[in-house]
Design a protein around this motif. Structure first.
Motif, mmCIF file in Angstrom:
data_model
loop_
_atom_site.group_PDB
_atom_site.id
_atom_site.type_symbol
_atom_site.label_atom_id
_atom_site.label_comp_id
_atom_site.label_asym_id
_atom_site.label_seq_id
_atom_site.Cartn_x
_atom_site.Cartn_y
_atom_site.Cartn_z
ATOM 1 N N THR A 128 -2.722 18.127 11.691
ATOM 2 C CA THR A 128 -1.621 17.175 11.530
ATOM 3 C C THR A 128 -1.737 15.965 12.456
ATOM 4 N N GLU A 129 -2.530 16.042 13.513
ATOM 5 C CA GLU A 129 -2.697 14.936 14.434
ATOM 6 C C GLU A 129 -3.699 13.885 13.947
ATOM 7 N N ALA A 130 -4.434 14.165 12.887
ATOM 8 C CA ALA A 130 -5.492 13.272 12.399
ATOM 9 C C ALA A 130 -4.924 11.917 11.984
ATOM 10 N N VAL A 131 -5.655 10.846 12.304
ATOM 11 C CA VAL A 131 -5.266 9.503 11.882
ATOM 12 C C VAL A 131 -6.322 8.878 10.973
ATOM 13 N N THR A 132 -7.525 9.449 10.964
ATOM 14 C CA THR A 132 -8.620 8.990 10.110
ATOM 15 C C THR A 132 -9.339 10.210 9.539
ATOM 16 N N CYS A 133 -9.727 10.132 8.273
ATOM 17 C CA CYS A 133 -10.455 11.235 7.655
ATOM 18 C C CYS A 133 -11.861 11.306 8.244
ATOM 19 N N CYS A 147 -14.579 10.991 4.918
ATOM 20 C CA CYS A 147 -14.893 9.715 4.247
ATOM 21 C C CYS A 147 -14.487 8.480 5.040
ATOM 22 N N GLY A 148 -13.747 8.663 6.153
ATOM 23 C CA GLY A 148 -13.355 7.535 6.980
ATOM 24 C C GLY A 148 -12.047 6.870 6.571
ATOM 25 N N TRP A 149 -11.354 7.375 5.546
ATOM 26 C CA TRP A 149 -10.111 6.785 5.084
ATOM 27 C C TRP A 149 -9.020 6.935 6.127
ATOM 28 N N SER A 150 -8.134 5.948 6.228
ATOM 29 C CA SER A 150 -6.930 6.070 7.034
ATOM 30 C C SER A 150 -5.808 5.323 6.331
ATOM 31 N N GLU A 198 0.860 -1.180 0.000
ATOM 32 C CA GLU A 198 0.000 0.000 0.000
ATOM 33 C C GLU A 198 0.897 1.231 0.000
ATOM 34 N N THR A 199 0.656 2.161 -0.905
ATOM 35 C CA THR A 199 1.502 3.350 -0.993
ATOM 36 C C THR A 199 0.763 4.649 -0.697
ATOM 37 N N ALA A 200 -0.536 4.614 -0.543
ATOM 38 C CA ALA A 200 -1.298 5.844 -0.271
ATOM 39 C C ALA A 200 -0.982 6.360 1.128
ATOM 40 N N SER A 201 -0.833 7.649 1.257
ATOM 41 C CA SER A 201 -0.619 8.270 2.556
ATOM 42 C C SER A 201 -1.198 9.678 2.514
ATOM 43 N N TRP A 202 -1.170 10.324 3.640
ATOM 44 C CA TRP A 202 -1.681 11.682 3.717
ATOM 45 C C TRP A 202 -0.863 12.584 2.820
ATOM 46 N N GLU A 203 -1.532 13.478 2.136
ATOM 47 C CA GLU A 203 -0.869 14.558 1.415
ATOM 48 C C GLU A 203 -0.703 15.693 2.419
ATOM 49 N N THR A 204 0.234 16.569 2.209
ATOM 50 C CA THR A 204 0.377 17.710 3.111
ATOM 51 C C THR A 204 0.059 18.991 2.365
#
Length: 59
Positions: free
Chosen positions: A45-50, A53-56, A23-29
């Motif tokens: 920046t502390e978020a771990v789940t969107c 939409c619920g993505w993490s 898996e290569t998807a990660s948060w964009e900044t």
């Protein structure tokens, strides 16, 4: 001295990893915020789940 990879190098690395099942998807900044790669929602920046939409990462 090592340098940070540029966008084209990152794309090659992501392509290499994804071809091998990683898996290569990660948060964009975006400035001092994180942006969800699925829906584009902006989070602290502390978020771990969107919260949109619920993505993490790692889903």
């Amino acid at each position: 001295m090592a340098t940070a990879p540029n966008d084209s190098e990152e794309e090659l690395i992501d392509q290499f990893l994804s071809q091998r099942g990683h898996e290569t998807a990660s948060w964009e900044t975006e400035y001092n915020k994180k942006q969800c790669p699925e829906c584009g929602g902006i989070h602290d920046t502390e978020a771990v789940t969107c919260s949109v939409c619920g993505w993490s990462p790692g889903q």
